[in-house]
Design a protein around this motif. Structure first.
Motif, mmCIF file in Angstrom:
data_model
loop_
_atom_site.group_PDB
_atom_site.id
_atom_site.type_symbol
_atom_site.label_atom_id
_atom_site.label_comp_id
_atom_site.label_asym_id
_atom_site.label_seq_id
_atom_site.Cartn_x
_atom_site.Cartn_y
_atom_site.Cartn_z
ATOM 1 N N PHE A 4 -13.754 18.893 27.251
ATOM 2 C CA PHE A 4 -13.698 20.356 27.161
ATOM 3 C C PHE A 4 -12.818 20.944 28.256
ATOM 4 C CE2 PHE A 4 -17.949 19.002 25.589
ATOM 5 C CZ PHE A 4 -17.664 19.133 24.247
ATOM 6 N N ALA A 5 -12.881 20.373 29.455
ATOM 7 C CA ALA A 5 -12.007 20.823 30.536
ATOM 8 C C ALA A 5 -10.552 20.509 30.222
ATOM 9 C CB ALA A 5 -12.419 20.180 31.856
ATOM 10 N N ALA A 6 -10.304 19.342 29.635
ATOM 11 C CA ALA A 6 -8.934 18.971 29.268
ATOM 12 C C ALA A 6 -8.405 19.886 28.164
ATOM 13 C CB ALA A 6 -8.896 17.514 28.811
ATOM 14 N N ALA A 7 -9.245 20.219 27.187
ATOM 15 C CA ALA A 7 -8.832 21.134 26.121
ATOM 16 C C ALA A 7 -8.498 22.503 26.696
ATOM 17 C CB ALA A 7 -9.932 21.248 25.081
ATOM 18 N N ALA A 8 -9.281 22.951 27.695
ATOM 19 C CA ALA A 8 -9.002 24.232 28.338
ATOM 20 C C ALA A 8 -7.632 24.219 29.006
ATOM 21 C CB ALA A 8 -10.093 24.562 29.350
ATOM 22 N N GLN A 9 -7.256 23.105 29.612
ATOM 23 C CA GLN A 9 -5.938 23.001 30.236
ATOM 24 C C GLN A 9 -4.826 23.107 29.194
ATOM 25 O OE1 GLN A 9 -5.899 19.343 32.486
ATOM 26 N NE2 GLN A 9 -6.954 20.264 34.237
ATOM 27 N N CYS A 10 -5.031 22.466 28.051
ATOM 28 C CA CYS A 10 -4.040 22.562 26.974
ATOM 29 C C CYS A 10 -3.898 23.999 26.494
ATOM 30 C CB CYS A 10 -4.428 21.645 25.815
ATOM 31 S SG CYS A 10 -4.394 19.885 26.192
ATOM 32 N N LEU A 11 -5.024 24.669 26.311
ATOM 33 C CA LEU A 11 -4.996 26.059 25.872
ATOM 34 C C LEU A 11 -4.295 26.948 26.889
ATOM 35 C CD1 LEU A 11 -8.598 26.353 24.429
ATOM 36 C CD2 LEU A 11 -6.502 26.826 23.138
ATOM 37 N N ILE A 20 2.968 20.840 24.967
ATOM 38 C CA ILE A 20 3.213 19.620 24.193
ATOM 39 C C ILE A 20 2.820 18.386 25.003
ATOM 40 C CG2 ILE A 20 4.965 18.217 23.050
ATOM 41 C CD1 ILE A 20 4.268 20.889 21.637
ATOM 42 N N ARG A 21 3.250 18.340 26.263
ATOM 43 C CA ARG A 21 2.939 17.177 27.103
ATOM 44 C C ARG A 21 1.438 17.015 27.294
ATOM 45 N NH1 ARG A 21 1.653 17.143 32.188
ATOM 46 N NH2 ARG A 21 2.495 19.243 32.547
ATOM 47 N N LEU A 22 0.753 18.087 27.641
ATOM 48 C CA LEU A 22 -0.688 17.997 27.857
ATOM 49 C C LEU A 22 -1.432 17.637 26.578
ATOM 50 C CD1 LEU A 22 -1.271 21.036 30.255
ATOM 51 C CD2 LEU A 22 -1.729 18.632 30.779
ATOM 52 N N SER A 23 -0.963 18.134 25.456
ATOM 53 C CA SER A 23 -1.620 17.814 24.189
ATOM 54 C C SER A 23 -1.549 16.329 23.898
ATOM 55 C CB SER A 23 -0.982 18.615 23.041
ATOM 56 O OG SER A 23 -1.256 19.990 23.180
ATOM 57 N N HIS A 24 -0.362 15.746 24.058
ATOM 58 C CA HIS A 24 -0.225 14.308 23.803
ATOM 59 C C HIS A 24 -1.001 13.489 24.835
ATOM 60 C CE1 HIS A 24 2.456 14.882 20.527
ATOM 61 N NE2 HIS A 24 3.507 15.236 21.240
ATOM 62 N N GLU A 25 -0.946 13.897 26.100
ATOM 63 C CA GLU A 25 -1.652 13.149 27.144
ATOM 64 C C GLU A 25 -3.167 13.220 26.943
ATOM 65 O OE1 GLU A 25 1.641 13.729 30.770
ATOM 66 O OE2 GLU A 25 -0.314 14.752 30.862
ATOM 67 N N THR A 26 -3.664 14.392 26.567
ATOM 68 C CA THR A 26 -5.104 14.544 26.361
ATOM 69 C C THR A 26 -5.565 13.737 25.156
ATOM 70 O OG1 THR A 26 -5.037 16.755 27.345
ATOM 71 C CG2 THR A 26 -6.957 16.226 25.994
ATOM 72 N N ALA A 27 -4.789 13.763 24.086
ATOM 73 C CA ALA A 27 -5.150 12.973 22.900
ATOM 74 C C ALA A 27 -5.176 11.489 23.224
ATOM 75 C CB ALA A 27 -4.169 13.264 21.764
ATOM 76 N N ALA A 28 -4.195 11.032 23.985
ATOM 77 C CA ALA A 28 -4.152 9.610 24.357
ATOM 78 C C ALA A 28 -5.329 9.238 25.262
ATOM 79 C CB ALA A 28 -2.826 9.293 25.052
ATOM 80 N N ALA A 29 -5.660 10.119 26.201
ATOM 81 C CA ALA A 29 -6.778 9.850 27.105
ATOM 82 C C ALA A 29 -8.095 9.814 26.349
ATOM 83 C CB ALA A 29 -6.825 10.906 28.209
ATOM 84 N N PHE A 30 -8.262 10.710 25.391
ATOM 85 C CA PHE A 30 -9.501 10.722 24.607
ATOM 86 C C PHE A 30 -9.603 9.462 23.744
ATOM 87 C CE2 PHE A 30 -11.995 12.068 20.833
ATOM 88 C CZ PHE A 30 -13.192 12.348 21.481
ATOM 89 N N LEU A 35 -11.963 10.426 28.497
ATOM 90 C CA LEU A 35 -12.501 11.789 28.548
ATOM 91 C C LEU A 35 -13.893 11.784 27.938
ATOM 92 C CD1 LEU A 35 -9.354 13.836 27.437
ATOM 93 C CD2 LEU A 35 -10.248 13.567 29.762
ATOM 94 N N GLU A 36 -14.831 12.401 28.613
ATOM 95 C CA GLU A 36 -16.226 12.369 28.184
ATOM 96 C C GLU A 36 -16.611 13.661 27.474
ATOM 97 O OE1 GLU A 36 -18.412 11.824 31.753
ATOM 98 O OE2 GLU A 36 -17.766 9.740 32.048
ATOM 99 N N ALA A 109 -13.072 13.960 17.555
ATOM 100 C CA ALA A 109 -12.007 13.017 17.213
ATOM 101 C C ALA A 109 -11.059 13.630 16.188
ATOM 102 C CB ALA A 109 -12.604 11.716 16.690
ATOM 103 N N ASP A 110 -11.615 14.326 15.205
ATOM 104 C CA ASP A 110 -10.777 14.966 14.187
ATOM 105 C C ASP A 110 -9.849 16.004 14.800
ATOM 106 O OD1 ASP A 110 -11.582 13.581 11.928
ATOM 107 O OD2 ASP A 110 -13.072 15.065 11.317
ATOM 108 N N TRP A 111 -10.384 16.883 15.647
ATOM 109 C CA TRP A 111 -9.572 18.014 16.120
ATOM 110 C C TRP A 111 -8.648 17.622 17.254
ATOM 111 C CZ3 TRP A 111 -8.672 21.125 12.592
ATOM 112 C CH2 TRP A 111 -9.628 21.378 11.613
ATOM 113 N N VAL A 112 -8.999 16.610 18.034
ATOM 114 C CA VAL A 112 -8.043 16.082 19.009
ATOM 115 C C VAL A 112 -6.857 15.464 18.284
ATOM 116 C CG1 VAL A 112 -7.674 14.324 20.789
ATOM 117 C CG2 VAL A 112 -9.725 15.756 20.850
#
Length: 265
Positions: A4-11, A20-30, A35-36, A109-112
């Motif tokens: 949720f904190a990572a999604a907030a950073q993307c937003l 774009i960079r944060l979106s790809h990095e967050t998806a890969a980390a999840f 990411l918990e 998982a779906d929305w990431v």
């Protein structure tokens, strides 16, 4: 770090490059399990405008000029409009992750995955726009997609019904004709990009269908009548033909819903 904190950073990201960079990095980390799903009861910020670059200028839909696809400038404006939809869709996917904290892991998982796809779609369109001598922000745009996100911020059932299953599903309906038109103009490169987007958007709308029905079952409400009532309440003018019934069926619209759509054609 929590998802949720990572999604907030993307937003919150305010530049195209950082979002774009944060979106790809967050998806890969999840996907890698880094990411918990923690802090489910943490403070959720009221919905507002996500981070955006200073351009494009957002105007009312009626303020956007009509341009045909027959000229290079018209085609660039068209590509820009689709890129703007995809840029909004990145934020819509991250907001669906950030805002609704008590869903099953598969929901996230779906929305990431969706956010990751939308970021890739945007990049494809951005690169195509550059081939026409333009960049994202060169044309005005409207804010209709995010306005619906704001209207549906308090309820995951309403969000799933109206953003994926109405606004994003509209792309399933109109994109085939766009592809045909572009191919008639020998613009196979843009048409090929739209083919990829169309194919992958089916899965995004299907996620909306899946989690809308999940929320209905959780609350003991009948999905068909609930969907129809939400259309009347929020999106009276948003559902109109022609409909891509085959794609909508693949995206989780059942026989009763498809019959209702056929009646509107």
């Amino acid at each position: 770090m929590s998802l949720f904190a990572a999604a907030a950073q993307c937003l919150a990201a305010t530049t195209v490059e950082s979002k774009i960079r944060l979106s790809h990095e967050t998806a890969a980390a999840f996907a890698a399990g880094r990411l918990e799903l923690a802090d489910r009861d943490g403070l959720i910020d009221p919905i507002g405008m996500p981070g955006r670059p200073s351009r494009p200028l957002l105007v009312e839909p009626r303020g956007l000029p009509k341009r045909g696809l027959g000229t290079a400038e018209g085609r660039a404006a068209f590509i820009h409009s689709i890129a703007h939809i995809e840029f909004n869709a990145i934020d819509l996917a991250w907001d669906a992750v950030y805002r609704f904290r008590h869903m099953p892991p598969e929901y996230y998982a779906d929305w990431v995955r969706c956010a990751d796809d939308e970021a890739r779609h945007f990049t494809m369109l951005q690169q195509r726009l550059a081939a026409f001598g333009h960049a994202y922000g060169d044309f005005d745009a409207h804010n209709g997609l995010w306005e619906m996100a704001m209207k549906t911020a308090d309820d995951v059932l309403v969000r799933m019904a109206l953003v994926p299953r109405v606004l994003e599903a509209r792309g399933l309906d109109v994109t085939p004709a766009m592809i045909t038109k572009l191919r008639s103009l020998q613009d196979d490169t843009t048409a090929d990009i739209l083919e990829v987007i169309l194919r992958e958007e089916v899965a995004h709308v299907a996620a909306g269908s899946r989690w809308f029905r999940f929320a209905c079952e959780q609350r003991g409400v009948e999905p068909h009548s609930t969907f129809e009532q939400l259309l009347r309440d929020y999106a009276r003018s948003a559902l109109f033909g022609p409909f891509n019934l085959e794609a909508r069926a693949q995206a989780g619209f059942d026989e009763q819903e498809l019959a209702a759509l056929k009646a509107l054609i």
